[in-house]
Design an enzyme around this catalytic site. Structure first.
Site, short mmCIF file in Angstrom:
data_model
loop_
_atom_site.label_atom_id
_atom_site.label_comp_id
_atom_site.label_asym_id
_atom_site.label_seq_id
_atom_site.Cartn_x
_atom_site.Cartn_y
_atom_site.Cartn_z
N GLU A 1 0.81 -1.22 0.00
CA GLU A 1 0.00 0.00 0.00
C GLU A 1 0.84 1.27 0.00
OE1 GLU A 1 -2.60 -3.23 1.85
OE2 GLU A 1 -0.52 -2.54 2.12
N PHE B 1 -11.65 -7.30 13.74
CA PHE B 1 -10.56 -7.74 12.89
C PHE B 1 -10.22 -6.67 11.86
CE2 PHE B 1 -9.13 -10.00 8.99
CZ PHE B 1 -7.91 -10.45 9.48
N GLN B 2 -8.94 -6.31 11.77
CA GLN B 2 -8.41 -5.30 10.86
C GLN B 2 -9.09 -3.94 11.04
OE1 GLN B 2 -8.23 -6.91 6.81
NE2 GLN B 2 -6.20 -7.74 7.25
N LYS C 1 -17.92 -0.78 5.64
CA LYS C 1 -18.32 -1.83 4.70
C LYS C 1 -19.83 -1.83 4.47
CE LYS C 1 -17.19 -6.52 3.35
NZ LYS C 1 -16.40 -7.73 3.65
N MET D 1 23.94 9.17 3.23
CA MET D 1 23.89 10.45 3.90
C MET D 1 24.16 10.30 5.40
SD MET D 1 23.70 13.67 3.39
CE MET D 1 22.77 14.16 1.94
#
Length: 600
Positions: free
Chosen positions: A69, A131-132, A181, A496
Site C-alpha cells: 500500500e 478484525f483489521q 463496509k 547520507m
C-alpha cells in the site's frame, strides 16, 4: 444489516427517469469516473472488497494492483506531481490503511493532491477492536487537509466530490475518505452532481492590491534582491509568470529542492538551489540580500539554517496561498495571501508602474553574484578508491536523457546529487520527497509518473538503501507494462547517514554498511533481483561503461530497467551547511568555506 456471508445483491434497474438505485461501492466507482479520474493505485482487502467488484467492470478506471500500500500512495504522488492531476490510492482497513500513512504524510508535507480511499469495518463493529480495525481518520487527521468517515451509502458521492475539491484547490494536499463496509454494501438513489457544502473552506486566490503594490515598491527599491522560489510555483502552474517577472525585474532567482525546474537552470539569472546542500552563490545571495521575495516557499530549516541568522539584513515579501505559512518562521514585512499564478501577474503589472518612476541600481549586486558563480562553481572531485563517481553517473543520466524526462529520487546523497547535477528546464520534471524525506519514494513515484506521462522517459534515481524498501513495485511495473528506468547509486551504505558519521561522529560507522556493493557479499545482488522481477538488470563498475548502460536503458521500453552503478562510499555531498548554524558558514568542500565574516 448486510453481513460478510450475505452481501446485498445488485439492485434491479430503475424505471426511466427515476434516480438509479446502486450500492455505495458502485457509487465510489461512479463518482471517480464522473470526476474524470482515469487511473488509481491500490490493493484489495476484506473491508474494501465491495468497491473492487464494480471496479472490475469499469471501462473508465484503470486500476493498478501494487505490491504494497505504501507503493500505492507514492505512485499516486508521482502521478500527481508529474501531471498536476489528482492522484488516487485505495486500501483496505487496518494495516492496509496504516500502510498508506507514510505516503499521506509525505503528500501533506510537499502539498501533493492525493485522495486516499480506505475501507472500514462495519459501522456496528467500530470501536470493538474488530478484525483489521484501525481509527484511520484519527490517525491521519494531523497529516491531511481533511479526513472523512462515511457510514451511509447516500453520503458517498458528495464526500468524494468534496474530497476531490479540497485536495486540488487552495494549497493542494491529501484527503482521506474512510468508508464502512455497510455503507459500501447498502443501496441508495444515486444522483450526480451531488451538492457539496463545505462551510468555512474558502481558499484565498486573489491577493490584496495594496500588498501587491507594496511588494512592487520594495522590489524596485532593492539593491540586493533575490527571488526565493519554492514548490508553490510548481503546484500553482506559475512557471511562465515567474519567468516573466524575473526577466522584467532582472532579479536573481534561487529554486528550492521542491522547486527545481520552476525556473530554467540554463537561464542567466538562475543561481541554483539554496539550502544545506545548495550552491554557494544561491546560499550567500540569500544571506547578503536586502530583499527576499519568497514565492510559494516556507522558510524550511534546510533552507534557512539557523533561522535567527538567516538573511539578517533583508526585508521579506512572502507570497503563499496558505495563510498559516505567512510569518510562521520569518516575519514578513509584506505578507501576500493568494494563488501565485494570479499574484505574479498582478505583481508584474504593479512593478512596471512603479519602475516607470525609477529603480535601484543592481549592477554591483550582480557583479558580486557573478564573482561567486565564477569562483565557486558546482563540481566534484575524482574518487580516491578507483570506484565510480556518483555525481558523474547522475550527470550523465541527465545529459543523455534530456530535460523532457521525469526524474524521481529517493532520499539521501543521491537525492542531493540528482538535484544538483541534472539540469532542469521545466516544471514537474523533478519528483522527490522534500519535506518528509521518505526513503523508498523513488520507485513507486516513478511508476506513477510513467502512468501519467507514458510518452516520457522516467528515471528513478535511488540509493541501495531506499531501493530495498519499495523495489517490489518492479513486479507491478513489469506486469502492467510500465517501463521505468532505475539507477541504483550503490555505495553499499546508508550514504547520507554515513556522511554525517564521517563529519560529526569521528568516522564511527554504526549500522550504515548495507553490504550491497563493491567488495561485499552483495546481498541482495541487484542484477539478479531485477531479473527475478522481469526487468533488465545491468551492473556498471567502470566509467567507460556508464554511457553505454544509460543508452541501453533508454532504448529498452518493453520492460523496466535496473542499473546497479557501483560507486564510491567515500563520495560526499558538497556544498554543505552544518545543521544549526548560519548559512554564512557554508563549506564548498571539507574544511573549506568562502571568506565571509558575520557578527553572531
Amino acid at each position: 444489516m448486510p453481513t460478510e456471508s450475505h452481501p446485498v445483491p445488485s439492485p434491479a434497474p430503475a424505471p426511466p427517469g427515476a434516480p438509479e438505485i446502486i450500492t455505495g461501492a458502485e457509487a465510489v466507482v461512479r463518482s471517480l469516473e464522473n470526476l474524470g479520474i482515469t487511473d488509481v493505485f491500490g490493493l484489495p482487502g476484506g473491508a474494501i472488497l465491495p468497491v473492487y467488484d464494480p471496479l472490475f467492470e469499469s471501462r473508465k478506471l484503470r486500476h493498478i494492483l501494487v505490491r504494497h500500500e505504501q507503493g500505492a500512495g507514492h505512485a499516486a504522488q508521482g502521478y500527481a506531481s508529474s501531471s498536476g492531476k489528482l492522484g488516487v490510492a485505495i486500501a483496505t482497513s487496518g494495516p492496509g490503511a496504516t500502510n498508506l500513512v507514510t505516503a499521506i504524510a509525505d503528500a501533506h508535507m510537499d502539498s501533493v493532491p492525493l485522495l486516499a480511499i480506505t475501507g472500514q469495518v462495519f459501522s456496528n463493529l467500530m470501536g470493538t477492536d474488530a478484525f483489521q480495525e484501525a481509527d484511520i481518520v484519527g490517525i491521519t487527521m494531523p497529516i491531511t487537509k481533511h479526513s472523512f468517515l462515511v457510514k451511509r451509502a447516500e453520503e458517498i458521492p458528495a464526500t468524494i466530490a468534496a474530497a476531490y475539491h479540497i485536495a486540488t484547490t487552495g494549497r493542494p494536499g491529501p484527503v482521506l475518505v474512510d468508508i464502512t463496509k455497510d455503507a459500501q454494501q447498502n443501496t441508495f438513489a444515486f444522483r450526480w452532481p451531488p451538492k457539496v457544502d463545505l462551510p468555512g473552506y474558502r481558499p484565498i486566490t486573489k491577493a490584496h492590491g495594496k500588498q501587491v503594490l507594496a511588494a512592487a515598491q520594495l522590489i524596485a527599491e532593492a539593491e540586493r534582491p533575490v527571488l526565493y522560489v519554492g514548490g508553490g510555483v510548481i503546484r500553482s502552474g506559475a512557471s511562465a509568470e515567474l519567468l516573466e517577472l524575473a526577466e522584467a525585474t532582472k532579479t536573481p532567482v534561487v529554486t528550492t529542492l521542491m522547486a527545481r525546474g520552476a525556473f530554467p537552470d540554463s537561464h542567466s539569472q538562475h543561481l541554483g538551489m539554496p539550502g544545506m546542500h545548495g550552491t554557494v552563490p544561491a546560499v550567500l545571495a540569500l544571506q547578503e540580500a536586502d530583499l527576499v521575495v519568497s514565492l510559494g516557499a516556507r522558510f524550511d530549516d534546510r533552507v534557512t539554517g539557523k533561522a535567527a541568522l538567516f538573511a539578517p539584513n533583508a526585508k521579506v515579501v512572502h507570497v503563499d496561498i496558505d495563510p498559516a505559512e505567512i510569518s510562521k518562521i520569518r516575519t514578513a514585512d509584506v505578507p501576500i495571501v493568494g494563488d501565485l499564478k494570479d499574484v505574479l501577474v498582478d505583481l508584474l503589472a504593479a512593478y512596471r508602474d512603479v519602475a516607470a518612476r525609477g529603480t535601484a541600481d543592481t549592477a554591483e549586486w550582480w557583479a558580486t553574484l557573478d564573482g561567486l558563480r565564477n569562483e565557486y562553481p558546482l563540481g566534484f572531485a575524482p574518487t580516491s578508491d578507483g570506484l565510480l563517481s556518483p555525481q558523474f553517473v547522475i550527470q550523465r543520466i541527465g545529459e543523455l536523457t534530456g530535460p523532457e524526462a521525469v526524474y524521481a529520487a529517493g532520499v539521501g546523497q543521491h537525492q542531493m546529487w540528482a538535484a544538483q547535477f541534472i539540469k532542469y528546464e521545466r516544471p514537474n520534471a523533478w519528483l522527490n520527497s522534500g519535506g518528509a524525506g521518505t526513503m523508498g519514494y523513488a520507485v513507486p513515484a516513478a511508476m506513477g509518473a510513467k502512468v501519467a506521462q507514458p510518452d516520457r522517459h522516467v528515471w528513478a534515481i535511488d540509493g541501495d538503501g531506499c531501493f530495498q524498501m519499495t523495489n517490489q513495485e518492479l513486479a507491478t511495473c513489469t506486469l502492467n507494462d510500465i517501463p521505468i528506468k532505475v539507477a541504483i547509486i550503490n555505495n553499499s551504505s546508508l550514504g547520507m547517514v554515513r556522511q554525517w558519521q564521517t563529519l560529526f561522529y569521528d568516522g564511527r560507522y554504526s549500522n550504515t554498511d548495507l553490504n550491497t556493493g563493491h567488495d561485499s557479499v552483495r546481498v541482495p545482488d541487484f542484477v539478479k533481483l531485477a531479473e527475478a522481477y522481469g526487468a533488465l538488470g545491468i551492473r556498471v563498475t567502470k566509467e567507460e561503461e556508464v554511457d553505454e548502460a544509460i543508452k541501453l536503458a533508454l532504448e529498452t521500453n518493453d520492460r523496466p530497467v535496473v542499473i546497479d552503478f557501483v560507486v564510491s562510499a567515500d563520495a560526499m555531498v558538497w556544498p554543505m551547511v552544518p545543521q544549526g548554524v548560519s548559512n554564512s558558514y557554508i563549506q564548498y568542500a571539507r574544511d573549506h568555506s568562502p571568506a565571509f565574516s558575520e557578527e553572531d
